[in-house]
Design an enzyme around this catalytic site. Sequence first.
Site, PDB file in Angstrom:
ATOM      1  N   HIS B 237      -3.031  -4.993   2.262  1.00  0.00           N
ATOM      2  CA  HIS B 237      -2.577  -4.517   3.569  1.00  0.00           C
ATOM      3  C   HIS B 237      -3.648  -3.714   4.301  1.00  0.00           C
ATOM      4  O   HIS B 237      -4.366  -2.936   3.701  1.00  0.00           O
ATOM      5  CB  HIS B 237      -1.299  -3.678   3.455  1.00  0.00           C
ATOM      6  CG  HIS B 237      -1.320  -2.607   2.416  1.00  0.00           C
ATOM      7  ND1 HIS B 237      -0.184  -2.149   1.811  1.00  0.00           N
ATOM      8  CD2 HIS B 237      -2.342  -1.921   1.847  1.00  0.00           C
ATOM      9  CE1 HIS B 237      -0.507  -1.224   0.946  1.00  0.00           C
ATOM     10  NE2 HIS B 237      -1.788  -1.063   0.944  1.00  0.00           N
ATOM     11  N   ASN B 238      -3.723  -3.958   5.587  1.00  0.00           N
ATOM     12  CA  ASN B 238      -4.617  -3.198   6.472  1.00  0.00           C
ATOM     13  C   ASN B 238      -6.108  -3.389   6.204  1.00  0.00           C
ATOM     14  O   ASN B 238      -6.938  -2.648   6.748  1.00  0.00           O
ATOM     15  CB  ASN B 238      -4.273  -1.698   6.443  1.00  0.00           C
ATOM     16  CG  ASN B 238      -2.981  -1.405   7.176  1.00  0.00           C
ATOM     17  OD1 ASN B 238      -1.917  -1.409   6.573  1.00  0.00           O
ATOM     18  ND2 ASN B 238      -3.073  -1.223   8.483  1.00  0.00           N
TER      19      ASN B 238
END
Lengths: 345, 345, 345
Positions: B237-238
């Site tokens: 994520h991210n």
Amino acid sequence: MFTTAQLAEKIGARLDGDGSVEIKAVSPVASASATGITFVTDDKHLADLSKCEAAAVIIDKPAEDFGGVQLIVSDVNAALIKTLKLFAPKLSVPAAGIHPSAVIGRDVQIAKSASIGANVTIADNVRVGENSVLAAGVQVGQNSTIGNDTRIDSNVVIYHNCSIGSGVIIQANTTIGSTGFGYAQVDGRPVLIPHIGGVIIEDYVEIGANCCVDRAKFANTIIGAGTKIDNLVQIAHNVIIGRCCLIVSQVGISGSSRLGDGVIIAGQVGIVDNVNIGDGVVVGGQAGVTKDIPAGTKALGSPAIDYAEKVRQFALMNRLPETARQIKELIKKVKALEAAADDKK
Amino acid sequence: MFTTAQLAEKIGARLDGDGSVEIKAVSPVASASATGITFVTDDKHLADLSKCEAAAVIIDKPAEDFGGVQLIVSDVNAALIKTLKLFAPKLSVPAAGIHPSAVIGRDVQIAKSASIGANVTIADNVRVGENSVLAAGVQVGQNSTIGNDTRIDSNVVIYHNCSIGSGVIIQANTTIGSTGFGYAQVDGRPVLIPHIGGVIIEDYVEIGANCCVDRAKFANTIIGAGTKIDNLVQIAHNVIIGRCCLIVSQVGISGSSRLGDGVIIAGQVGIVDNVNIGDGVVVGGQAGVTKDIPAGTKALGSPAIDYAEKVRQFALMNRLPETARQIKELIKKVKALEAAADDKK
Amino acid sequence: MFTTAQLAEKIGARLDGDGSVEIKAVSPVASASATGITFVTDDKHLADLSKCEAAAVIIDKPAEDFGGVQLIVSDVNAALIKTLKLFAPKLSVPAAGIHPSAVIGRDVQIAKSASIGANVTIADNVRVGENSVLAAGVQVGQNSTIGNDTRIDSNVVIYHNCSIGSGVIIQANTTIGSTGFGYAQVDGRPVLIPHIGGVIIEDYVEIGANCCVDRAKFANTIIGAGTKIDNLVQIAHNVIIGRCCLIVSQVGISGSSRLGDGVIIAGQVGIVDNVNIGDGVVVGGQAGVTKDIPAGTKALGSPAIDYAEKVRQFALMNRLPETARQIKELIKKVKALEAAADDKK
């Protein structure tokens, strides 16, 4: 969009500041904008908070040098989770019932509140509990059971005789109940040992995408309640994992190894077969575990040893060029001393 | 089958030799047969070329000791790519339109030229651009968009709120937009932090089979234009990846780490969370990146350090037995010198 | 449930003891109960056998201190495999024929005895042999062929122009024939080199779940007869693997590398491109193979070296703190000797 007063009420916070400020997004301190709310889950974010232009913050004690509205809570993580749910994109909920394209076997029991997606196949004698959602393309083998409030995402394959608990999440393209890698040499060739066991995934387990959990040769491979598993993880036959463990991406756990409760295994770790990892153990990234690890300790390295010892070893490895230089100089000096001693004889 | 003259014309080469020679296959120098054409993309193949029985070669300057026909081009790679396309097996092209077994949600916009395969499911509010092909068994979640000329292979799962660009290829069984591995301890148990962000896959990205790209907690996980990703890679994520990076098989990149442009990450590398890898960095196979790497440098080892330093360290590690022997001898000699000195007191 | 006499007859054992004892389960020595049969495939289990409460044992020579019934066989592994099959859960066999939801292309030949599951898609010009089973959600590309008695599990994707032999097992969510990771820099950007080759999976190969086998750039990627591959393994383009190899989970083999016959590659090993691994080589877990390995040898470490040498190196690495201490002391002593020598001048 919510006002700060609305948010404070919904997450059970004490409002410190203007309740009419409109909040449009949730963001970390480093990237929050003037229409957003941020949060402090770690004291290390406090320093940046004074420079953060967020309109509001969720925090467990008032921050003196933050100019915005403060929502004071006792548990920032719990409050953040509630806040994020409020701001999550609104998705239509999967409809209860069985999609007409699903293929359902004999003696199958599916709760009325469950949702069975398009092109799902469910083999004979399967049970699916209340409110559970099987997304499109899921395949479930004979005799397997799925509890209540469980979410099985698209294209997951669950083989026969697997037991999936309640409140479980299994993400896309994961495989549960594949036959493990157990071969015996018969007449000089590897022959598969039949795997007559199953898999038990206990309640509140969450498994990421593209993972594999092999079925047991005998009895069951077991993943304990509340354990969370990242993507692309391999769990071999007869592994037994305790409760509330965290297993990060690309970890591989070999056959019959056991993890206690609350174990944390960082990314890309490999664990050989038949070892015991005690409660609360932490294993650092890319470690290779070749033997038992006592409860409450930390391990690192390949082969894995005590964490602090390995960190010291890494430092000494970085000093190897200096070590080589020192030895070379010592050899030279000792030779000189020997020569001098010889001269005096 | 093409003649050398036909090939020269089609790939824009200057023909040096007989234009009537029939070419049946393309092969590397090491395995080319008398009816094939070969190519020299690297000077190290030149030595073998003289012994190669290929009927023709694609090359950027005439090779003196090669007996066959020479097709001289300024860019051998570009010419080779054109040649391979000529010799590729002829496959029937997926028909435009939506297969009757596909299940399509509400408010979906699919270009007339797009091809939606058998048993594909497309959730509400999805858009698919011109000439894009979604192969059989693909699942696309709500609000996701797919650009033009993009190819999504069989059984790929794309969750909701993902944006896939144009000219993208995503190979079979890959998962895009799974929820990342983000948990907070609430009341002593790990609780999932809702991931309210999405995924942006920019134009001309190519992703191999069985990969995972997690959605962001906030904002978006981003893979920059022209980046190519091998099989079984984990993008957490991210993560934000720049343009034209090459990420080899089984790499894992942890949450919120950033790669610049033109970064090359070799196989099985692990990158911890929240680090910055500068433009043009090269990371060697199986490295474990634990901190930022400055642009334009090379790193190796677990934990990763400067490449040249690590190579020297590997050599010194191989010398450890000799080092141990030297120290043992030094201890003995120093002891003798000390004894001799004592005798003289 | 079987009696000991029935079991002895079915597995071809000599019965030593009471033939009327009822056996309900098969279990390892460590976990066998009073109604079960156990087995001794390794002498190290003999010590525990005397304490094991199993009703019976499969063994290759009578064990003096075991109180239960003994089934004496010449090959315990072969007998165990037969026994496990007897106790395996009874599953309904996939019905021959093509499920009505399957989508079948033109010029496809499917043997009458083959079973094509729900939502399978089979592209043009595919052949499927006798008794082969394609489970629900399998996708097969153009011109691919599948032999006899082969099992392709749910959601496996086989691209075009792949040849799958007879007696093969490919487990769920595996991808065969994906395009490999081959890019050339053209005008400063990575451009895919067309992969015009295929994949050949020979007879009796078994491949786990969520693996990737890339198609060849030229000619074929080949997996030799009888080779067994665990889960989440990456086999790159143009790799050639010999016969009866064992390749454990999460291994990655890079482009054009070759393995001989009977090679064993432990978990999470990475092998660079263009290397040769000789017959019978054993590579230890997490090794990084960067060069050829001669037949019949063992390798370990990253970069991999001779196994015994690496084990010695690991021990010396663990002694680095002691080494540092010794050097420090030597420096001090030599300084003292030098000072003393100076004094005497």
